[in-house]
Write a protein that holds these residues in place. Structure first.
Motif, PDB file in Angstrom:
ATOM      1  N   GLU A  68       0.817  -1.222   0.000  1.00 25.92           N
ATOM      2  CA  GLU A  68       0.000   0.000   0.000  1.00 25.92           C
ATOM      3  C   GLU A  68       0.844   1.263   0.000  1.00 25.92           C
ATOM      4  OE1 GLU A  68      -2.258  -3.318   0.633  1.00 25.92           O
ATOM      5  OE2 GLU A  68      -0.672  -2.689   2.020  1.00 25.92           O
ATOM      6  N   ASP A  69       2.120   1.146   0.295  1.00 24.79           N
ATOM      7  CA  ASP A  69       3.020   2.297   0.259  1.00 24.79           C
ATOM      8  C   ASP A  69       3.592   2.549  -1.127  1.00 24.79           C
ATOM      9  OD1 ASP A  69       4.173   1.097   3.403  1.00 24.79           O
ATOM     10  OD2 ASP A  69       2.913   2.873   3.093  1.00 24.79           O
ATOM     11  N   THR A  70       3.288   1.670  -2.068  1.00 22.41           N
ATOM     12  CA  THR A  70       3.770   1.862  -3.440  1.00 22.41           C
ATOM     13  C   THR A  70       3.196   3.135  -4.026  1.00 22.41           C
ATOM     14  OG1 THR A  70       4.055  -0.513  -3.845  1.00 22.41           O
ATOM     15  CG2 THR A  70       3.718   0.912  -5.774  1.00 22.41           C
ATOM     16  N   ALA A  71       4.086   4.018  -4.478  1.00 21.16           N
ATOM     17  CA  ALA A  71       3.662   5.320  -4.991  1.00 21.16           C
ATOM     18  C   ALA A  71       4.869   6.075  -5.515  1.00 21.16           C
ATOM     19  CB  ALA A  71       2.998   6.152  -3.891  1.00 21.16           C
ATOM     20  N   MET A  72       4.590   7.167  -6.209  1.00 22.07           N
ATOM     21  CA  MET A  72       5.629   8.144  -6.512  1.00 22.07           C
ATOM     22  C   MET A  72       5.695   9.077  -5.316  1.00 22.07           C
ATOM     23  SD  MET A  72       7.777   9.007  -8.937  1.00 22.07           S
ATOM     24  CE  MET A  72       7.127   8.652 -10.576  1.00 22.07           C
ATOM     25  N   TYR A  73       6.877   9.278  -4.798  1.00 22.38           N
ATOM     26  CA  TYR A  73       7.067  10.125  -3.629  1.00 22.38           C
ATOM     27  C   TYR A  73       7.693  11.454  -4.065  1.00 22.38           C
ATOM     28  CZ  TYR A  73       5.774   6.439  -0.405  1.00 22.38           C
ATOM     29  OH  TYR A  73       5.066   5.492   0.292  1.00 22.38           O
ATOM     30  N   TYR A  74       7.099  12.534  -3.576  1.00 22.47           N
ATOM     31  CA  TYR A  74       7.530  13.873  -3.954  1.00 22.47           C
ATOM     32  C   TYR A  74       7.961  14.660  -2.730  1.00 22.47           C
ATOM     33  CZ  TYR A  74       5.002  12.942  -8.302  1.00 22.47           C
ATOM     34  OH  TYR A  74       4.555  12.401  -9.479  1.00 22.47           O
ATOM     35  N   CYS A  75       9.075  15.348  -2.858  1.00 25.74           N
ATOM     36  CA  CYS A  75       9.491  16.327  -1.864  1.00 25.74           C
ATOM     37  C   CYS A  75       8.750  17.631  -2.162  1.00 25.74           C
ATOM     38  CB  CYS A  75      10.996  16.519  -1.976  1.00 25.74           C
ATOM     39  SG  CYS A  75      11.717  17.588  -0.733  1.00 25.74           S
ATOM     40  N   ALA A  76       8.401  18.363  -1.121  1.00 26.63           N
ATOM     41  CA  ALA A  76       7.624  19.583  -1.295  1.00 26.63           C
ATOM     42  C   ALA A  76       8.094  20.643  -0.317  1.00 26.63           C
ATOM     43  CB  ALA A  76       6.143  19.291  -1.078  1.00 26.63           C
TER      44      ALA A  76
END
Length: 124
Positions: free
Chosen positions: A88-96
């Motif tokens: 469920e943690d599979t994703a594209m991760y973005y810094c902001a």
């Protein structure tokens, strides 16, 4: 010009760990809040957590107790340590980034600057 550059994504099996990094440049001072968002396929982008310039953090309930955000002010870098990963943690991760954490905590609309994203894939 503010620039955020992520690194450290990859593939891992469920239960494993990954650490993401975000190198920050372009701010004239440390009056900013940094954070992480993620977006899974077919889902809206959601907040993961934030850290202010004093090191105070806030996390989304979905990751609390498993993810940790830290910063190295000397390197102008923040980190996202992710433990006990699940599919469920599979994703594209973005810094902001934004001037205030209250802005980042409002959601993607409160972000001033985005990184390019780094993919995290967790397999069973």
């Amino acid at each position: 010009q503010v620039r955020l550059v992520e690194s450290g994504g990859g593939s891992v099996q469920a239960g494993g760990s990954l650490r993401l990094s975000c190198a920050v440049s372009g701010y004239a001072d440390n009056n900013r809040c940094l954070g992480w968002f993620r977006q899974a396929p077919g889902k809206e982008r959601e907040g993961v957590g934030v850290i202010n310039n004093a090191g105070a953090t806030h996390y989304a309930n979905a990751v609390k107790g498993r993810f940790t955000i830290s910063q190295d002010n000397a390197k102008n870098t923040i980190y996202l340590q992710m433990n006990s990963l699940s599919p469920e943690d599979t994703a594209m991760y973005y810094c902001a980034a934004a001037r205030l954490c209250t802005n980042l905590l409002r959601g993607p609309g409160g972000v001033d600057y985005w990184g390019q994203g780094t993919q995290v894939t967790v397999s069973v």
